[in-house]
Every structure is written in C-alpha cells, then in structure tokens.
Motif scaffolding. Structure first.
Motif, PDB file in Angstrom:
ATOM      1  N   SER A  48       0.838  -1.197   0.000  1.00  0.00           N
ATOM      2  CA  SER A  48       0.000   0.000   0.000  1.00  0.00           C
ATOM      3  C   SER A  48       0.874   1.249   0.000  1.00  0.00           C
ATOM      4  CB  SER A  48      -0.900   0.019   1.245  1.00  0.00           C
ATOM      5  OG  SER A  48      -0.127   0.191   2.424  1.00  0.00           O
ATOM      6  N   ALA A  49       0.282   2.382  -0.368  1.00  0.00           N
ATOM      7  CA  ALA A  49       1.024   3.642  -0.325  1.00  0.00           C
ATOM      8  C   ALA A  49       1.554   3.907   1.072  1.00  0.00           C
ATOM      9  CB  ALA A  49       0.110   4.788  -0.769  1.00  0.00           C
ATOM     10  N   GLU A  50       0.716   3.641   2.069  1.00  0.00           N
ATOM     11  CA  GLU A  50       1.130   3.892   3.446  1.00  0.00           C
ATOM     12  C   GLU A  50       2.245   2.943   3.870  1.00  0.00           C
ATOM     13  OE1 GLU A  50      -2.752   5.625   2.634  1.00  0.00           O
ATOM     14  OE2 GLU A  50      -1.938   3.613   2.301  1.00  0.00           O
ATOM     15  N   GLY A  51       2.164   1.677   3.451  1.00  0.00           N
ATOM     16  CA  GLY A  51       3.222   0.731   3.780  1.00  0.00           C
ATOM     17  C   GLY A  51       4.531   1.074   3.092  1.00  0.00           C
ATOM     18  N   GLN A  52       4.455   1.517   1.846  1.00  0.00           N
ATOM     19  CA  GLN A  52       5.668   1.908   1.136  1.00  0.00           C
ATOM     20  C   GLN A  52       6.281   3.169   1.758  1.00  0.00           C
ATOM     21  OE1 GLN A  52       7.221   0.171  -0.981  1.00  0.00           O
ATOM     22  NE2 GLN A  52       5.810  -1.091  -2.172  1.00  0.00           N
ATOM     23  N   PHE A  53       5.449   4.058   2.268  1.00  0.00           N
ATOM     24  CA  PHE A  53       5.970   5.229   2.982  1.00  0.00           C
ATOM     25  C   PHE A  53       6.708   4.788   4.240  1.00  0.00           C
ATOM     26  CE2 PHE A  53       5.431   8.419   6.330  1.00  0.00           C
ATOM     27  CZ  PHE A  53       6.069   9.511   5.747  1.00  0.00           C
ATOM     28  N   ALA A  54       6.098   3.879   5.000  1.00  0.00           N
ATOM     29  CA  ALA A  54       6.734   3.402   6.224  1.00  0.00           C
ATOM     30  C   ALA A  54       8.075   2.745   5.940  1.00  0.00           C
ATOM     31  CB  ALA A  54       5.801   2.426   6.949  1.00  0.00           C
ATOM     32  N   ALA A  55       8.202   2.126   4.759  1.00  0.00           N
ATOM     33  CA  ALA A  55       9.439   1.453   4.383  1.00  0.00           C
ATOM     34  C   ALA A  55      10.428   2.379   3.684  1.00  0.00           C
ATOM     35  CB  ALA A  55       9.124   0.263   3.478  1.00  0.00           C
ATOM     36  N   GLY A  56      10.103   3.646   3.573  1.00  0.00           N
ATOM     37  CA  GLY A  56      11.036   4.593   2.974  1.00  0.00           C
ATOM     38  C   GLY A  56      11.096   4.562   1.465  1.00  0.00           C
ATOM     39  N   GLN A  57      10.063   4.020   0.814  1.00  0.00           N
ATOM     40  CA  GLN A  57      10.039   3.962  -0.646  1.00  0.00           C
ATOM     41  C   GLN A  57       9.229   5.103  -1.269  1.00  0.00           C
ATOM     42  OE1 GLN A  57      11.997   1.833  -1.782  1.00  0.00           O
ATOM     43  NE2 GLN A  57      12.187   0.278  -0.219  1.00  0.00           N
TER      44      GLN A  57
ATOM     45  N   VAL B 222       8.769  27.114   3.310  1.00  0.00           N
ATOM     46  CA  VAL B 222       8.121  25.859   2.915  1.00  0.00           C
ATOM     47  C   VAL B 222       9.154  24.751   2.977  1.00  0.00           C
ATOM     48  CG1 VAL B 222       6.983  24.583   1.046  1.00  0.00           C
ATOM     49  CG2 VAL B 222       6.479  27.008   1.381  1.00  0.00           C
ATOM     50  N   ARG B 223       8.772  23.623   3.562  1.00  0.00           N
ATOM     51  CA  ARG B 223       9.662  22.460   3.588  1.00  0.00           C
ATOM     52  C   ARG B 223       9.010  21.275   2.889  1.00  0.00           C
ATOM     53  NH1 ARG B 223      11.088  20.895   9.367  1.00  0.00           N
ATOM     54  NH2 ARG B 223       9.497  22.404   9.976  1.00  0.00           N
ATOM     55  N   LEU B 224       9.808  20.537   2.115  1.00  0.00           N
ATOM     56  CA  LEU B 224       9.330  19.404   1.334  1.00  0.00           C
ATOM     57  C   LEU B 224      10.217  18.203   1.671  1.00  0.00           C
ATOM     58  CD1 LEU B 224       9.098  21.469  -1.941  1.00  0.00           C
ATOM     59  CD2 LEU B 224       7.140  20.724  -0.565  1.00  0.00           C
ATOM     60  N   PRO B 225       9.776  17.340   2.574  1.00  0.00           N
ATOM     61  CA  PRO B 225      10.637  16.255   3.035  1.00  0.00           C
ATOM     62  C   PRO B 225      10.867  15.168   1.987  1.00  0.00           C
ATOM     63  CG  PRO B 225       8.893  16.742   4.630  1.00  0.00           C
ATOM     64  CD  PRO B 225       8.535  17.435   3.355  1.00  0.00           C
ATOM     65  N   LEU B 226      12.067  14.647   1.967  1.00  0.00           N
ATOM     66  CA  LEU B 226      12.388  13.383   1.308  1.00  0.00           C
ATOM     67  C   LEU B 226      12.420  12.321   2.399  1.00  0.00           C
ATOM     68  CD1 LEU B 226      15.222  14.362  -1.202  1.00  0.00           C
ATOM     69  CD2 LEU B 226      12.838  13.869  -1.729  1.00  0.00           C
ATOM     70  N   HIS B 227      11.817  11.183   2.125  1.00  0.00           N
ATOM     71  CA  HIS B 227      11.593  10.203   3.182  1.00  0.00           C
ATOM     72  C   HIS B 227      12.184   8.860   2.781  1.00  0.00           C
ATOM     73  CE1 HIS B 227       9.490   8.330   6.555  1.00  0.00           C
ATOM     74  NE2 HIS B 227       9.077   7.378   5.729  1.00  0.00           N
ATOM     75  N   GLY B 228      13.182   8.405   3.508  1.00  0.00           N
ATOM     76  CA  GLY B 228      13.659   7.046   3.328  1.00  0.00           C
ATOM     77  C   GLY B 228      14.852   6.921   2.410  1.00  0.00           C
ATOM     78  N   ASP B 229      15.530   5.781   2.559  1.00  0.00           N
ATOM     79  CA  ASP B 229      16.783   5.548   1.842  1.00  0.00           C
ATOM     80  C   ASP B 229      16.612   4.731   0.574  1.00  0.00           C
ATOM     81  OD1 ASP B 229      16.235   3.031   2.844  1.00  0.00           O
ATOM     82  OD2 ASP B 229      18.134   2.791   3.912  1.00  0.00           O
ATOM     83  N   ARG B 230      15.350   4.368   0.227  1.00  0.00           N
ATOM     84  CA  ARG B 230      15.040   3.539  -0.940  1.00  0.00           C
ATOM     85  C   ARG B 230      15.630   2.136  -0.825  1.00  0.00           C
ATOM     86  NH1 ARG B 230      11.985   7.147  -1.025  1.00  0.00           N
ATOM     87  NH2 ARG B 230      11.403   8.444  -2.806  1.00  0.00           N
ATOM     88  N   CYS B 231      16.046   1.778   0.385  1.00  0.00           N
ATOM     89  CA  CYS B 231      16.522   0.408   0.637  1.00  0.00           C
ATOM     90  C   CYS B 231      15.708  -0.245   1.741  1.00  0.00           C
ATOM     91  CB  CYS B 231      18.006   0.417   1.021  1.00  0.00           C
ATOM     92  SG  CYS B 231      19.112   1.059  -0.231  1.00  0.00           S
ATOM     93  N   GLY B 232      14.549   0.327   2.060  1.00  0.00           N
ATOM     94  CA  GLY B 232      13.697  -0.240   3.084  1.00  0.00           C
ATOM     95  C   GLY B 232      13.889   0.353   4.461  1.00  0.00           C
TER      96      GLY B 232
ATOM     97  N   ARG C 171      21.385   6.637  12.167  1.00  0.00           N
ATOM     98  CA  ARG C 171      21.363   5.248  11.735  1.00  0.00           C
ATOM     99  C   ARG C 171      21.769   5.139  10.257  1.00  0.00           C
ATOM    100  NH1 ARG C 171      20.005   2.567  15.813  1.00  0.00           N
ATOM    101  NH2 ARG C 171      20.153   0.652  14.595  1.00  0.00           N
ATOM    102  N   PRO C 172      22.138   3.933   9.812  1.00  0.00           N
ATOM    103  CA  PRO C 172      22.553   3.772   8.416  1.00  0.00           C
ATOM    104  C   PRO C 172      21.539   4.300   7.411  1.00  0.00           C
ATOM    105  CG  PRO C 172      23.144   1.828   9.663  1.00  0.00           C
ATOM    106  CD  PRO C 172      22.362   2.696  10.584  1.00  0.00           C
ATOM    107  N   ALA C 173      20.245   4.065   7.659  1.00  0.00           N
ATOM    108  CA  ALA C 173      19.225   4.570   6.738  1.00  0.00           C
ATOM    109  C   ALA C 173      19.261   6.089   6.663  1.00  0.00           C
ATOM    110  CB  ALA C 173      17.834   4.103   7.176  1.00  0.00           C
ATOM    111  N   GLY C 174      19.581   6.739   7.759  1.00  0.00           N
ATOM    112  CA  GLY C 174      19.692   8.190   7.759  1.00  0.00           C
ATOM    113  C   GLY C 174      20.824   8.674   6.878  1.00  0.00           C
ATOM    114  N   TYR C 175      21.978   8.026   6.987  1.00  0.00           N
ATOM    115  CA  TYR C 175      23.105   8.426   6.143  1.00  0.00           C
ATOM    116  C   TYR C 175      22.806   8.185   4.666  1.00  0.00           C
ATOM    117  CZ  TYR C 175      25.894   8.898  10.388  1.00  0.00           C
ATOM    118  OH  TYR C 175      26.380   9.294  11.615  1.00  0.00           O
ATOM    119  N   ARG C 176      22.145   7.076   4.357  1.00  0.00           N
ATOM    120  CA  ARG C 176      21.822   6.820   2.951  1.00  0.00           C
ATOM    121  C   ARG C 176      20.810   7.832   2.420  1.00  0.00           C
ATOM    122  NH1 ARG C 176      22.753   1.177   4.409  1.00  0.00           N
ATOM    123  NH2 ARG C 176      20.642   1.032   5.247  1.00  0.00           N
TER     124      ARG C 176
END
Length: 491
Positions: free
Chosen positions: A197-206, A318-328, A358-363
């Motif tokens: 789902s869109a919400e699940g993919q958001f939670a996974a950083g995709q 205005v802020r526009l967040p990028l969310h997630g490392d695209r690796c889960g 955390r590693p996801a943050g650096y990516r």
C-alpha cells in the motif's frame, strides 16, 4: 472523478486535478503500425484494444503533453488504467519515450501520474523491453539535470512502478493506493497487504509522502518550484523551438538538448543561531562562549537547547521532506528534503536531530545531497548527533558503508554545502555531514574526535578526569575556530 476513490481517477482526470481544465496540451508520437493482433499474433488482442478504446476514449494506456501546475511549466504523462490495466506495450513505450524526450528538448521537469499493472502479456518480451526504453530515457533526463516527480495512483505495480514510479527523484502517493512491484494476483497468498500500500511503502522509505488528492496540486507546485528549472508559465523555455503537433523531438524543434552544467549557485546562507529559552540555566548562545570543555559539552546536551526542527522552521517558508533511503529503511532522527526560503530560493537540507544517526539516515542524506548536486541546488546541513548508531542492528544494516556514502556525496558535490553545528558533533558520525571549509558553529555546540567520557575510558582515566579530558580535546566552539575546523561562531 469519484470522490470516494480519488486514487482510481482516469488519466485525464488526474491531469486536470493538477493543471485545471485548460492547462494541458496533449502531444502524440509518430504513428506506429502493428501487425494483426500485435507482435505475437495473440488471438483477440486487436479486439481487446478496440474494446479498451471504446470504454476509455483513449488510443493507448498513456497520455502525455505539456502543462502548467500552479505557475510552473512541465511535461506531464498520465496512465489510463482503464485501457488494458494501464499496461505497457510497444506503443506505450513510444509515448513514454516521447514524453521524456519532450522534457529534455524543452528543458522542463517531468511529472508522471502513474497507474499501471505492468507489462502487457499480449506483446510478450516486446512489451517487457519497453522498461529498458523508459530507463534509458529517464537516464538521459537525469544527466541533463532535470527533475522527475512521480505521483503513484491506484494501482501502481510491476514494471511501471519499477521504472516511471520508483525511479523518479521524488515519489508522492495518493492515500489507499496499491503500490508495489508484485501485483495482487501474483504475490504470495499470505502476503501482508499493508506492504503493498502507499502507506506501507511510505513506512518502508520507498515513498516520500502520501498526499490527499485535494492537496496534491499545491504539493506538486511546491516541488516544481523547489527542484526547478525555474521556467515560469508563459516564458519560452530555453532551447524550445516551434511546437510540433506530434510532440516528437527533431520535428520543428531542435534535437534533445545536451546536458548542460549548472552555473554554480550561491551557497546557502548560514542560519542564525537560536537562543536557549531564558528559563534554562544554561546561558543563551549570544551571551558568552563556554569557559571549559565540560561546559561546552553540557550546553550542547542541554534538553532545552533548540534542535533541528526549530532551525528549519526558522530558516524555510516551505519544507518538502524526502523520506527514506530507498533500501527499506528510515531514520526519524535525520530530516532531509528541499525547502523554499522567503525569497523563493531553494535549498536542500540534511539535519540531525540530536540522536545517534542510523545507516538509513546516512543513505537518505547521501540521496538528498546527490539529487541537489545534480539539479544545481545548494545544500545546508545541520550537525547534531552524539555519533553514529553503534548497535548490532546498525552494523548489520551497513553503518560503515552508509557513512562512507555520505562522506563521498559531500566530497563529490559541485554545489556549495554549508554546515552549521547546532549541538553535539560526535566523531565521524557527525563529520560525515560537515562541509570542508564551510562549517560554522553555534556557541551551544562542540565537536570532538570522540566523546570526552569515552576518551577518558580509553585512556583508563577515572570519571573525575572527564572534564580535564574535554579541555585537552579542545572541543569548544572557539577552539574549533582556532584549529581551522570552523569558519565562524554564529551568534
């Protein structure tokens, strides 16, 4: 458009939602003749296409052209799921490739409104190889420094998700949309539907954001303003010639524009220091500098000191967040994205929030910095961390490689990077986000090769000598300026 299922709007309804009824000019690629029942001779394929045309009024599963969203010109492509499930065939590939070429020729952002079930079975491998055409076209656009934004609708699965959707620089999703590589009929029977789902993919950083339909036009307008190129509606885009009704590059317009290096943008302004609230026992940032290393560490660790969220709110309109490392992975302790300042200028930001990164943050940080560099947008980093996460899970997630990726992204950046240390500067986990030669510090910060407590322990000193060790490390703001690490102390 059915109000109860906004994610299932038609291709043209999706376009109109963003451009309004008069803000879109459709283009068409050169016609392509197909053999009877397609390249495989699939019995009944022509009849299925004819039924799809009658049902939807469309000739193919993609509509594309030029349009204006808010006050920004762009190239839009929109999938029609009602036409054979929005599937990709050879003629779909023609339209997708032409849309990317149009964006390249006109030097406009590409906005994709995706709703697809994947590659078209009736065309077999011919259909599947359209994904390679899309990937090549997207790569050319990326090399030219032009942004790609995807809005994923319901459903977005298969190769369309793995190219046009997930391959975009920014991925927005409509609430409740089915999003994933595996469609509903091919995934494991016991698979958790939330993951698709869109919400699940958001939670996974995709996915970068899940945006309600009534907020989508405003969100996309902000993204177009932030990512550029800044072509205002009504202005003639650079390199654009007379419009060819076919939309094909090379007919009535110059061939696709070659990649052009961005003129170096001005560096992001250094944020002003925010004072510690007067209720704090710690002096404000503008009052005086810490006298000892121990005091510097205490001030940086004070819970009442302003954190990244306050600095970003003060810095951006205005802020526009990028969310997630695209690796889960995601890291809530690192804020990344793009912002618009009060004067309309765009700046990318990467901000630590005082926790172990955390590693996801650096990516995610590296992803943000590389995108800003490609688009010619300056970068601001806010450093505030006791250090990189060092638990077993962080090691399994590739902490070393992720930190190395961030160091490399800043080292390779051609755009200026500005750094302000607003709190703790904990070893290499903080240094990975610091700009060589353009790092500034607040009076409520410190930076050290290692935390003084850990340094004392390594040197086998008793806890009572931690303060003296902090002094020896020369970690105060004024020490950092004297050592040449910081350019200034921001008041």
């Amino acid at each position: 458009m059915p109000d109860e299922t906004p994610a299932r709007m038609t291709a043209r309804e999706a376009v109109t939602l963003l451009t309004g009824p008069a803000g879109f000019t459709e283009h068409l690629p050169p016609p392509r003749e197909l053999p009877a029942d397609g390249p495989l001779g699939w019995a009944g394929y022509d009849a299925a296409r004819e039924r799809a045309r009658t049902r939807t009024g469309e000739e193919e599963s993609v509509v594309y052209g030029t349009g204006v969203v808010g006050d920004r010109a762009c190239v839009l492509l929109s999938f029609e799921f009602g036409f054979l499930g929005g599937s990709l065939g050879q003629r779909t590939g023609d339209r997708l490739e032409a849309a990317y070429a149009l964006a390249l020729t006109r030097r406009l952002p590409l906005l994709a409104l995706v709703a697809t079930g994947g590659s078209r079975m009736q065309e077999g491998m011919v259909a599947l190889t359209q994904l390679q055409r899309v990937a090549a076209a997207a790569t050319r656009l990326r090399a030219a420094g032009l942004p790609q934004i995807a809005v994923v609708r319901d459903p977005t699965t298969g190769g369309g998700w793995a190219t046009v959707g997930a391959g975009a620089d920014v991925v927005l999703a409509l609430p409740g949309a089915q999003v994933g590589f595996a469609g509903s009929r091919v995934r494991p029977a016991d698979a958790d539907p939330y993951a698709y789902s869109a919400e699940g993919q958001f939670a996974a950083g995709q996915v970068d954001a899940v945006v309600p339909a009534d907020e989508l036009a405003a969100a996309v307008t902000h993204w177009l303003r932030a990512l550029g190129p800044h072509v205002v509606a009504g202005a003639q885009p650079s390199g654009a010639g007379p419009r060819d009704p076919s939309g094909a590059p090379g007919a009535g317009a110059p061939d696709a524009a070659p990649p052009r290096p961005h003129a170096p943008p001005p560096a992001a302004p250094v944020p002003r220091a925010l004072p510690v609230p007067s209720a704090s026992s710690v002096p404000s940032a503008t009052a005086r500098l810490p006298e000892t290393g121990r005091e510097a560490v205490a001030r940086a660790r004070d819970a009442r000191r302003p954190r990244a969220e306050a600095y970003l709110a003060d810095y951006f309109a205005v802020r526009l967040p990028l969310h997630g490392d695209r690796c889960g992975g995601t890291d809530p302790g690192l804020l990344c994205g793009f912002g618009l300042r009060a004067d309309g200028s765009a700046v990318a930001y990467v901000a630590q929030c005082g926790t172990a990164t955390r590693p996801a943050g650096y990516r995610t940080a590296a992803r943000t910095i590389r995108l800003a560099d490609r688009l010619g947008i300056p970068v601001l980093t806010l450093v505030d961390t006791p250090g990189a996460a060092n638990d077993a899970e962080a090691e399994r997630a590739g902490a070393g490689a992720a930190i190395a990726e961030t160091f490399a992204a800043i080292a390779a950046a051609r755009v200026p990077v500005t750094t302000l240390v607003i709190g703790e500067g904990g070893s290499g986990g903080a240094l990975a986000l610091a700009a060589p030669g353009n790092t500034h510090v607040t009076a409520d910060s410190y930076f050290s090769v290692i935390a003084p407590e850990l340094a004392a322990a390594i040197l086998k000193r008793p806890p009572s000598e931690t303060g003296a060790t902090a002094d020896q490390l020369r970690l105060r703001p004024q020490d950092l300026v004297d050592l040449g690490f910081a350019r200034s102390i921001v008041g």
